[in-house]
Each structure stands twice: as C-alpha cells, then as structure tokens.
Write an enzyme that holds these catalytic residues in place. Structure first.
Site, PDB file in Angstrom:
ATOM      1  N   HIS A 119      38.793  -0.729 -37.909  1.00 50.77           N
ATOM      2  CA  HIS A 119      38.678  -1.706 -36.816  1.00 50.77           C
ATOM      3  C   HIS A 119      39.934  -2.541 -36.603  1.00 50.77           C
ATOM      4  O   HIS A 119      40.079  -3.194 -35.573  1.00 50.77           O
ATOM      5  CB  HIS A 119      37.481  -2.639 -37.043  1.00 50.77           C
ATOM      6  CG  HIS A 119      37.645  -3.586 -38.208  1.00 50.77           C
ATOM      7  ND1 HIS A 119      37.587  -3.186 -39.515  1.00 50.77           N
ATOM      8  CD2 HIS A 119      37.853  -4.926 -38.234  1.00 50.77           C
ATOM      9  CE1 HIS A 119      37.751  -4.213 -40.311  1.00 50.77           C
ATOM     10  NE2 HIS A 119      37.929  -5.287 -39.560  1.00 50.77           N
ATOM     11  N   LYS A 146      34.753  -3.328 -31.253  1.00 49.27           N
ATOM     12  CA  LYS A 146      35.351  -4.663 -31.215  1.00 49.27           C
ATOM     13  C   LYS A 146      36.862  -4.619 -31.390  1.00 49.27           C
ATOM     14  O   LYS A 146      37.529  -5.648 -31.260  1.00 49.27           O
ATOM     15  CB  LYS A 146      34.763  -5.553 -32.319  1.00 49.27           C
ATOM     16  CG  LYS A 146      33.267  -5.765 -32.280  1.00 49.27           C
ATOM     17  CD  LYS A 146      32.823  -6.868 -33.238  1.00 49.27           C
ATOM     18  CE  LYS A 146      33.247  -6.631 -34.674  1.00 49.27           C
ATOM     19  NZ  LYS A 146      32.594  -5.467 -35.292  1.00 49.27           N
ATOM     20  N   GLU A 314      23.631   1.010 -48.232  1.00 45.07           N
ATOM     21  CA  GLU A 314      23.633   0.918 -49.684  1.00 45.07           C
ATOM     22  C   GLU A 314      22.307   1.376 -50.301  1.00 45.07           C
ATOM     23  O   GLU A 314      22.152   1.348 -51.519  1.00 45.07           O
ATOM     24  CB  GLU A 314      23.992  -0.497 -50.129  1.00 45.07           C
ATOM     25  CG  GLU A 314      25.442  -0.850 -49.797  1.00 45.07           C
ATOM     26  CD  GLU A 314      25.878  -2.205 -50.318  1.00 45.07           C
ATOM     27  OE1 GLU A 314      25.000  -3.044 -50.624  1.00 45.07           O
ATOM     28  OE2 GLU A 314      27.091  -2.427 -50.423  1.00 45.07           O
ATOM     29  N   ARG A 361      34.557 -11.537 -49.708  1.00 41.26           N
ATOM     30  CA  ARG A 361      33.154 -11.122 -49.894  1.00 41.26           C
ATOM     31  C   ARG A 361      32.933 -10.593 -51.315  1.00 41.26           C
ATOM     32  O   ARG A 361      32.281  -9.573 -51.528  1.00 41.26           O
ATOM     33  CB  ARG A 361      32.747 -10.075 -48.865  1.00 41.26           C
ATOM     34  CG  ARG A 361      32.754 -10.575 -47.417  1.00 41.26           C
ATOM     35  CD  ARG A 361      32.031  -9.578 -46.517  1.00 41.26           C
ATOM     36  NE  ARG A 361      32.012 -10.039 -45.136  1.00 41.26           N
ATOM     37  CZ  ARG A 361      32.794  -9.576 -44.173  1.00 41.26           C
ATOM     38  NH1 ARG A 361      33.682  -8.626 -44.459  1.00 41.26           N
ATOM     39  NH2 ARG A 361      32.706 -10.022 -42.946  1.00 41.26           N
TER      40      ARG A 361
END
Length: 429
Positions: A119, A146, A314, A361
C-alpha cells in the site's frame, strides 16, 4: 588530498567520515561547515566491511553505523526517471538488477507463486521484489485502493515490464485486522489458479517483508520438510484470543481513516462445529489446497462466518489446514514452520532480547542491532523493515542476500545482476 584522505579504504574511511559528521554538530560558522561538507561530498566508501561487522554483532560497527546512517544513501537506489512512463522496460530491468534467468535446474523445475499485498513505500517494495524475483516464478500484486495514485502507477509500470508479474484483477480497501486483508489474498488466489504457470506453492508477503533464505533454500525447505503439505503455523484458539470471534466486528473506512471495531452483537459458533485455530497470517500453500479454499463448501461457509471477526486471516488458513482430508493438510502440526522471523514485544526475554529499532503494533521494525539476530534466524522471511528510518539495515541485508544468491548460481552470472559497490553521501546534509 582531502581532510578525510579519500582513499576508499573501507571501514576505516567510514569511521573517518563519521567522526567528521560528529564534528559538524559542534561547528557554528556556516562557512566552515560548508567547507567541510564540500570535502565530504567528494568521498564515497565501500560498505562491505561495515555490513560484515554489523552482521557479526561488533559493537564498534554499531556505533559507527548509527552515526553514519542518516548521512548515507546507496548509489544503486533507482533514479526517479526509472519509473516514469517514458522509461523503457530494458532500462528498468537493468537498473533494478533483476535476475532474468533461473539460477539452477532445481529452481526452474519448482516454480513458486507469490502474493504481495502492498500500500505504500515504493523503495521497500522494489527492494523486496528485486530480492525475490525469478523468471520461473509468478507474482500477483494486490495494491490497496487507499494507495496514492503515484505509488499505484509506479508499481503498475514495473508489472507491465515483466510477463510473470500482474496486478490483482480485484482490489480491496484494506483495513488492518479486517476481512478485507484476507479477501485481498483470496482475490490473488483466484487469479493464480486461472494462470497457466505450473506453480507448486503460493507464499504471501507484505510490503515490509524481506527474505532471509534464497529461492533455492526455500524450495528445498518446502520439498523436504513440507513435501506437498501446507505450512500454516498455529494452535487451537487460546482462551485469550476468543474475543476475536465471540462478537461481531465491523470495518470503518472514511476519508483516510480505517479501523475495525467491535459491536455488541454476539456471534454464534463456527459452521460445522469446526474447531477454530489461531496462528500466523502468513503461509505456504499447495495449489490443490488453494483450489480447495476457493471451491469447497466448508471453506466458503467458514469465510462467510469469518467476515465479521477480528483479524480473520489469523484463524482462517490454519483452521482449514487442520481439517482431515483437505489437500496437503497438517492436522497434527502446531507452531511448526519457519515462515516469519518477527520480534514481538511480548516475547522480549523469551525468543529475543529486544528490539533495536522501534515497535509498531507490538512488532519490531528492525534496527542495526538486529542484523545479527536476523542472520542467525532459521526463518524464510522477516518482518518489519523501514528503509527510510533505518536505511543501512535494508541496504546491508539486500547486499548480503544478493551475494548469497549469486554464490549459489549454476549459470553464468550477468554483470547487471550485481549491485554497485560504492555508496555516496547525501548532498543535503
């Protein structure tokens, strides 16, 4: 002779440059600073010794590299005009140093498929593509809707120049931890199974990955330990992860902001009373298993049920791969499989001694002090990298990796496959 004695003497020259850079911080007179900078800009250095010392974990090299890092830029970085519409494909392939022939009969006879979901960060994408590219493989690139137009157009120009690279026919607006991330992979899978390329396994990558093992090493790993099997590390869903599937989650996208949020709506159990697993979102899957995922009713129903869960990628792949009778399934496997080297924050003191870059994160973006750990890792790929924040990390890795690839070649090596040796200093110090 310049103040540095510019003799291309490798590591010692870099130390000299860095000492001068440190001294610049204490110079207040603009004309004196300009004079020294003009001397520095005439000098280059060969980073082989510095990178080697970093991979060996030498503390002196780490000190030097941290000082130098912001002042250095690789001369092999693609010039801006490479990705302009007027640039011809032969120039682009040459300047990116893409390897244009299979390096061994073994690799030619075992083509791989890759799904790359990206991205942003064109520089990192090009580093990753250059590292993993081989003409016998096939590459599906999913560009986030995006993404900036300039980024998308540049990636499309690269794909246009190479017959085994294509852009996914359907593109998603990807939301972190949302179903759109899983759907992006499925979109590429639909394209890949329609292709005539005889790929054996598909491997998914993101834009901040980089390989640790060569194409040949990966093939041998898949053929020996995971022959005709799927690689999806994971375990039965732990109690502390059940929140992800107990209530309904929704994606929010608006004016550049996107996230997943929980609702108060409780979810029922998964279809067919299937046992849910939790694992990595990254995999190596056989072609037959991909066909199963796209056509089997059980797989389709689990996908539908997963659409309003948190981070469904996941649990989706690993759950399907634990089903008895699924092509290439591994019902008894646990966390086996060296897919990704990742430094998780909560694993400090357990699987690693800490992150030498910074966490995003709860995942480490690797710094210079992580290079030795990466070299020692048994994994196929590593995540995450940021060449803008830590340029020498990716520069040293890709140089070492390319040399390793070429050292194992069984065909004559073309000059364009080598990276230039010399680095130069930025001019906007």
């Amino acid at each position: 002779m310049s103040i540095l004695g510019c003799t291309k003497s490798g590591f010692m020259l870099c130390i000299g440059i860095c000492l001068v850079l440190v001294a610049l911080n204490n110079i207040s007179q603009p004309e004196e600073r300009t004079s020294i900078l003009s001397e520095i800009k005439e000098c280059g250095y060969y980073p082989g010794e510095l990178c080697k010392a970093l991979f060996e974990g030498k503390s002196a090299a780490l000190v030097v590299a941290n000082v130098c890092q912001e002042a250095l830029t690789p001369s092999k970085k693609p010039a801006p005009n490479i990705l302009e519409p007027k640039t011809n494909c032969s120039t682009l392939i040459k300047e990116l140093h893409l390897i244009t022939k299979p390096l061994s009969e073994e690799e030619a006879g075992y083509p791989l498929a890759f799904i790359m979901t990206i991205h942003k960060n064109l520089e990192m994408f090009l580093k990753l593509l250059t590292a993993i590219y081989a003409p016998q493989n096939i590459y599906c690139i999913h560009i986030d809707q995006k993404s900036p137009n300039a980024f998308s157009q540049a990636v499309q120009r690269v794909a246009h120049c190479l017959p085994n690279i294509f852009i996914s026919a359907k593109q998603e607006t990807v939301v972190y931890a949302g179903i759109s991330r899983l759907q992006a992979d499925l979109n590429c899978m639909e394209d890949l199974v329609r292709s005539d390329a005889p790929w054996s396994h598909v491997i998914n990558l993101c834009g901040q990955d980089f390989p640790i093992r060569t194409n040949r090493e990966i093939i041998r790993y898949l053929k020996s330990k995971w022959n005709r099997k799927n690689l999806t590390p994971g375990v039965i869903q732990p109690d502390h992860m059940k929140y992800r599937t107990q209530v309904s989650y929704k994606e929010f996208v608006h004016k550049g902001t996107s996230y997943v949020y929980p609702t108060k709506e409780e979810k029922g159990g998964p279809p067919y009373n299937i046992t849910l697993y939790f694992g990595t979102a990254y995999y190596a899957l056989t072609r037959d298993f991909v066909q199963f995922v796209l056509t089997d009713e059980q797989a389709k129903d689990l996908l539908e049920w997963s659409k309003d869960t948190y981070s469904p990628d996941e649990h989706y792949w690993v759950t399907l791969n634990r089903i008895q009778g699924a092509p290439g399934s591994t019902p008894e496997a646990g966390w086996e499989g060296n897919i990704r080297a990742i430094k998780w924050r909560d694993q400090e003191g357990k699987s690693h001694s800490g992150c030498n870059g910074h966490y995003v994160r709860d995942i480490c973006v690797y710094g210079l002090g992580d290079l030795q750990w990466l070299t020692d890792s048994p994994h196929l790929y590593a995540n995450k990298f940021d060449p803008h924040r830590y340029p020498l990390v990716t520069d040293c890795l890709e140089r070492q990796f390319r040399q390793k690839v070429l050292n194992g070649a069984e065909v004559p090596i073309e000059q364009d496959w080598y990276f230039p040796d010399e680095y130069t200093l930025k001019t906007d110090l």
